[in-house]
Motif scaffolding. Structure first.
Motif, PDB file in Angstrom:
ATOM      1  N   THR A  34       0.842  -1.199   0.000  1.00 57.38           N
ATOM      2  CA  THR A  34       0.000   0.000   0.000  1.00 57.38           C
ATOM      3  C   THR A  34       0.872   1.241   0.000  1.00 57.38           C
ATOM      4  OG1 THR A  34      -1.606  -1.231   1.335  1.00 57.38           O
ATOM      5  CG2 THR A  34      -1.909   1.146   1.181  1.00 57.38           C
ATOM      6  N   LYS A  35       0.550   2.189  -0.849  1.00 53.81           N
ATOM      7  CA  LYS A  35       1.294   3.447  -0.882  1.00 53.81           C
ATOM      8  C   LYS A  35       0.739   4.368   0.208  1.00 53.81           C
ATOM      9  CE  LYS A  35       2.445   3.252  -5.798  1.00 53.81           C
ATOM     10  NZ  LYS A  35       2.343   3.934  -7.127  1.00 53.81           N
ATOM     11  N   VAL A  36       1.369   4.319   1.355  1.00 56.50           N
ATOM     12  CA  VAL A  36       0.941   5.132   2.498  1.00 56.50           C
ATOM     13  C   VAL A  36       1.850   6.344   2.604  1.00 56.50           C
ATOM     14  CG1 VAL A  36       0.493   5.157   4.978  1.00 56.50           C
ATOM     15  CG2 VAL A  36       0.152   3.055   3.669  1.00 56.50           C
ATOM     16  N   LYS A  37       1.253   7.517   2.701  1.00 54.58           N
ATOM     17  CA  LYS A  37       2.025   8.754   2.759  1.00 54.58           C
ATOM     18  C   LYS A  37       2.530   9.017   4.178  1.00 54.58           C
ATOM     19  CE  LYS A  37      -0.822  10.880  -0.872  1.00 54.58           C
ATOM     20  NZ  LYS A  37      -1.736  12.019  -1.194  1.00 54.58           N
ATOM     21  N   ASP A  38       3.511   9.899   4.274  1.00 51.31           N
ATOM     22  CA  ASP A  38       3.974  10.332   5.584  1.00 51.31           C
ATOM     23  C   ASP A  38       2.866  11.119   6.286  1.00 51.31           C
ATOM     24  OD1 ASP A  38       6.511   9.305   5.057  1.00 51.31           O
ATOM     25  OD2 ASP A  38       7.120  11.142   4.033  1.00 51.31           O
ATOM     26  N   GLN A  39       2.721  10.883   7.580  1.00 57.28           N
ATOM     27  CA  GLN A  39       1.721  11.596   8.380  1.00 57.28           C
ATOM     28  C   GLN A  39       2.349  12.876   8.947  1.00 57.28           C
ATOM     29  OE1 GLN A  39      -0.745   9.296  11.205  1.00 57.28           O
ATOM     30  NE2 GLN A  39      -0.102  10.759  12.770  1.00 57.28           N
ATOM     31  N   LYS A  40       1.656  14.003   8.763  1.00 59.20           N
ATOM     32  CA  LYS A  40       2.167  15.288   9.232  1.00 59.20           C
ATOM     33  C   LYS A  40       1.065  16.026   9.989  1.00 59.20           C
ATOM     34  CE  LYS A  40       5.180  15.693   5.172  1.00 59.20           C
ATOM     35  NZ  LYS A  40       5.517  16.503   3.971  1.00 59.20           N
ATOM     36  N   GLY A  41       1.470  16.820  10.973  1.00 53.74           N
ATOM     37  CA  GLY A  41       0.485  17.555  11.747  1.00 53.74           C
ATOM     38  C   GLY A  41       1.027  18.848  12.316  1.00 53.74           C
ATOM     39  N   HIS A  42       0.094  19.740  12.641  1.00 54.16           N
ATOM     40  CA  HIS A  42       0.407  21.031  13.265  1.00 54.16           C
ATOM     41  C   HIS A  42      -0.481  21.172  14.498  1.00 54.16           C
ATOM     42  CE1 HIS A  42       2.463  22.433   9.527  1.00 54.16           C
ATOM     43  NE2 HIS A  42       1.567  21.634   8.962  1.00 54.16           N
ATOM     44  N   THR A  43       0.107  21.547  15.620  1.00 49.00           N
ATOM     45  CA  THR A  43      -0.628  21.639  16.881  1.00 49.00           C
ATOM     46  C   THR A  43      -0.427  22.997  17.534  1.00 49.00           C
ATOM     47  OG1 THR A  43      -0.376  19.259  17.296  1.00 49.00           O
ATOM     48  CG2 THR A  43      -0.941  20.640  19.183  1.00 49.00           C
ATOM     49  N   VAL A  44      -1.534  23.577  18.005  1.00 48.30           N
ATOM     50  CA  VAL A  44      -1.472  24.766  18.857  1.00 48.30           C
ATOM     51  C   VAL A  44      -2.088  24.408  20.206  1.00 48.30           C
ATOM     52  CG1 VAL A  44      -1.498  26.441  16.979  1.00 48.30           C
ATOM     53  CG2 VAL A  44      -3.660  25.646  17.928  1.00 48.30           C
ATOM     54  N   GLU A  45      -1.540  24.967  21.257  1.00 45.57           N
ATOM     55  CA  GLU A  45      -2.018  24.676  22.608  1.00 45.57           C
ATOM     56  C   GLU A  45      -1.957  25.938  23.444  1.00 45.57           C
ATOM     57  OE1 GLU A  45      -1.116  21.412  26.144  1.00 45.57           O
ATOM     58  OE2 GLU A  45       0.555  22.176  24.934  1.00 45.57           O
ATOM     59  N   ILE A  46      -2.998  26.159  24.245  1.00 45.84           N
ATOM     60  CA  ILE A  46      -3.025  27.258  25.208  1.00 45.84           C
ATOM     61  C   ILE A  46      -3.491  26.706  26.548  1.00 45.84           C
ATOM     62  CG2 ILE A  46      -3.413  29.080  23.504  1.00 45.84           C
ATOM     63  CD1 ILE A  46      -6.364  29.033  24.272  1.00 45.84           C
ATOM     64  N   GLY A  47      -3.021  27.296  27.638  1.00 47.14           N
ATOM     65  CA  GLY A  47      -3.440  26.786  28.931  1.00 47.14           C
ATOM     66  C   GLY A  47      -2.979  27.655  30.079  1.00 47.14           C
ATOM     67  N   SER A  48      -3.257  27.152  31.264  1.00 45.14           N
ATOM     68  CA  SER A  48      -2.889  27.866  32.482  1.00 45.14           C
ATOM     69  C   SER A  48      -2.660  26.848  33.592  1.00 45.14           C
ATOM     70  CB  SER A  48      -4.004  28.839  32.890  1.00 45.14           C
ATOM     71  OG  SER A  48      -3.728  29.430  34.149  1.00 45.14           O
ATOM     72  N   ARG A  49      -1.754  27.173  34.483  1.00 47.22           N
ATOM     73  CA  ARG A  49      -1.545  26.352  35.670  1.00 47.22           C
ATOM     74  C   ARG A  49      -1.204  27.268  36.836  1.00 47.22           C
ATOM     75  NH1 ARG A  49       3.023  25.018  32.460  1.00 47.22           N
ATOM     76  NH2 ARG A  49       1.957  23.119  31.815  1.00 47.22           N
ATOM     77  N   GLY A  50      -1.546  26.817  38.031  1.00 55.09           N
ATOM     78  CA  GLY A  50      -1.229  27.663  39.177  1.00 55.09           C
ATOM     79  C   GLY A  50      -1.900  27.197  40.456  1.00 55.09           C
ATOM     80  N   ARG A  51      -1.833  28.067  41.446  1.00 59.98           N
ATOM     81  CA  ARG A  51      -2.362  27.764  42.771  1.00 59.98           C
ATOM     82  C   ARG A  51      -3.046  29.010  43.328  1.00 59.98           C
ATOM     83  NH1 ARG A  51       2.145  26.801  44.999  1.00 59.98           N
ATOM     84  NH2 ARG A  51       2.379  28.647  46.317  1.00 59.98           N
ATOM     85  N   TRP A  52      -4.241  28.822  43.899  1.00 59.51           N
ATOM     86  CA  TRP A  52      -4.983  29.892  44.525  1.00 59.51           C
ATOM     87  C   TRP A  52      -4.962  29.615  46.026  1.00 59.51           C
ATOM     88  CZ3 TRP A  52     -10.444  31.772  42.565  1.00 59.51           C
ATOM     89  CH2 TRP A  52     -10.756  32.984  43.187  1.00 59.51           C
ATOM     90  N   ASP A  53      -4.058  30.296  46.724  1.00 55.37           N
ATOM     91  CA  ASP A  53      -3.821  29.970  48.128  1.00 55.37           C
ATOM     92  C   ASP A  53      -5.036  30.231  49.003  1.00 55.37           C
ATOM     93  OD1 ASP A  53      -1.213  29.121  47.681  1.00 55.37           O
ATOM     94  OD2 ASP A  53      -0.412  31.153  47.826  1.00 55.37           O
ATOM     95  N   ASN A  54      -5.814  31.297  48.732  1.00 57.58           N
ATOM     96  CA  ASN A  54      -6.957  31.625  49.577  1.00 57.58           C
ATOM     97  C   ASN A  54      -8.002  30.509  49.598  1.00 57.58           C
ATOM     98  OD1 ASN A  54      -5.833  34.092  50.186  1.00 57.58           O
ATOM     99  ND2 ASN A  54      -6.959  35.205  48.611  1.00 57.58           N
TER     100      ASN A  54
END
Length: 243
Positions: A34-54
């Motif tokens: 089977t003639k299978v092509k190379d798999q290619k991708g583009h990814t964007v990611e946004i996020g947040s991490r942290g601590r709320w002490d109160n």
């Protein structure tokens, strides 16, 4: 890129590319090479991490979106004939990964939650349109609530939940059912000597459920041997020692 509002709170974003050539097995997965092509991708990611002490709350959250060209999948042609592993036209992988930890009663009671949204689908495919990719639950949730005594003992329930059915085949004609599992954990941790012993019970209600599935092109709505059953009532024990 990352921006810190303060040492305990940040937001981030990133962009990445991926590339995967076909393996020998994927090239020879059909009746002929089977003639299978190379798999290619583009990814964007946004996020947040942290601590709320109160509020004694910690979080880690991210949203990602991936555009994939030539994803290697086992598909069928417009007549329903299997093609083996071939290159799909375009697919989208997007989702949310969320982790939350809350602490109560002078941090003796801790609630940990994890949620994933997996929205993986074809993007205008000639055969499958915008149908969901098979084998991946769209929603997954896990939580545990643990109370720890000063003496070192701890105890609490946990839950694992897949609230919706999900496809076994790319044509979306056969589904695995969602499930909910209840468990519990009890143990003792000796912080001075660095050891921890525990017992954990899983699926305490003896729920019959599908732990994972096979992935096929088109089941044509007929049941088939694609469902791997999960364990019934199970008890695990463990011992950990750190020096």
């Amino acid at each position: 890129v990352r921006y810190e509002f303060k040492p305990t709170t940040q937001v981030f974003a990133n962009y990445s590319q991926n590339f995967e050539p076909p393996s020998f097995g994927e090239l020879s997965g059909g009746p002929m090479i089977t003639k299978v092509k190379d798999q290619k991708g583009h990814t964007v990611e946004i996020g947040s991490r942290g601590r709320w002490d109160n509020l004694l709350t910690e979080w880690d959250a991210a949203f990602y979106h991936t555009w994939i060209d030539n994803e290697m999948l086992s598909l069928s042609d417009p007549l329903g004939l299997p093609l083996g592993t071939v290159s799909a036209d375009k697919t989208i992988h997007q989702g949310i990964e969320l982790g939350l930890t809350h602490r109560f009663f002078d941090e003796h009671l801790v609630l940990r939650q994890n949620y994933m949204w997996n929205n993986f689908h074809f993007d205008g495919d000639r055969v499958y349109g915008n149908k969901m990719l098979a084998g991946v639950p769209e929603h997954f949730y896990r939580a545990d609530l643990v109370y720890r005594w000063d003496e070192g003992f701890y105890l609490g329930p946990n839950v694992e939940w897949t609230p919706s059915d999900y496809a076994v085949d790319h044509a979306n004609t056969l589904n695995a059912k969602g499930y909910a599992l209840l468990g519990s954990k009890v143990g003792y941790a000796n912080k001075k000597q660095g050891w921890d012993v525990f017992l954990e019970g899983r699926n305490l209600t003896d729920q019959t459920y599908t732990a994972t599935t096979g992935v096929i092109a088109d089941a044509k709505g007929q049941d088939s041997a694609q469902f791997m059953p999960g364990d019934g009532i199970t008890v695990y024990g463990g011992f950990k020692w750190s020096m």
